[in-house]
Design an enzyme around this catalytic site. Sequence first.
Site, PDB file in Angstrom:
ATOM      1  CG  ASP A  87      14.434  24.060  21.047  1.00 17.47           C
ATOM      2  OD1 ASP A  87      13.469  24.826  21.220  1.00 17.47           O
ATOM      3  OD2 ASP A  87      15.170  24.117  20.050  1.00 17.47           O
ATOM      4  CG  ASP A 148      11.059  28.751  17.763  1.00 18.25           C
ATOM      5  OD1 ASP A 148      11.124  29.935  17.396  1.00 18.25           O
ATOM      6  OD2 ASP A 148      11.185  27.790  16.980  1.00 18.25           O
TER       7      ASP A 148
END
Length: 373
Positions: A87, A148
């Site tokens: 991330d 994601d």
Amino acid sequence: MWKNAIEDAILKVKNNIAKHPNKLPHIIEGQRYEWGENDDWIEGFYIGMMWLAYEYSHESSYKEAAESFLANFKDRVERHVALDHHDIGFLYSLSAVAQWRVTGSQEARAVALQAAETLYDRFRPAMGIIQAWGKEDDPENGGRIIIDCLLNLPLLFWAYEQTGERKYYDIAYQHALKSQKFLVRGDGSSYHTFYFDPKTAHAFRGGTHQGYEDGSTWTRGQSWGIYGFALAYRYTKDASFLETSKQMAHYFIQRLPEDHVVYWDFDVPLEEATPRDSSASAITACGLLELVDLLDVNDPDRNIFEKAILDSMESLVNKYATTDIEDAEGLLKHASYHVRGDRAPDDYMIWGDYYYLEALIRIQTGIKGYWYE
């Protein structure tokens, strides 16, 4: 309607800056945020909201607040604080890259390039993937990808544009191809996660971490795919990515409930208390806006996607936004984090707030956010 919603949203950003100086939001139950340090995967969304608020309003206070965090993000990447995950793109595309895009800051550019190198180090050549979680020898996650990650790839594509170093482009492209092949099912639905055997590099199995069950379609994962593959097409011009994004968008739209804001999983049995995920609908609105921008004016899907954008955004503004709660810290009610894990199943999610504001401002002004130039 859009103007009023934006002005309410950026006022809430301003209030949060004033009430929680030098602090960043963390997810907690109770219709509020917990304000603390830069040690999670979500802090970039808050900085991105400051930049959107500045670009919309031209009020210097938003710019000054966003810039004040750059040293913090620089320190984090230099000391590798809680960065054993993919991330890094969420963190640095919306902070350092955003600052560079808006102000031309060379310091911000240098921080973003260091972050891109840190993300590059998570690439596992034998499998052709960017490892989602944990260190390389992690016994559970050493070969894991999650959907994601598609929204983290723009940091790598940007690094290639800045440096000319092909390595960044190549691993982003390879990871997008792997995600397309193994995370997207034939009907346009998606797995949340897929696992490869690090020893043999063989594809092992698809499953979920936050969805209802391994074979279900977690709605936020679907939204990451819609927006992520559209962005991958923008950078690579690989037409298959555009088609995958469109296919996933149709799957999402065809399964919307009556009020056009999704539940947390498309396959969960619906009961009166089944949680929604307004953040998934906000992300998808951004993805559909991107698709509409990419499609030919005569493409029949444009009308379908434009109607879905208006339906979902009107519902978010009128039924899910916190415009009726003056002191609210979040912008959207009824978002969910990790329902299976009983973690914040019905609360504010800072990423939902960011994408809601990105969609509103894109609709109203054409400002597109910070995923590409």
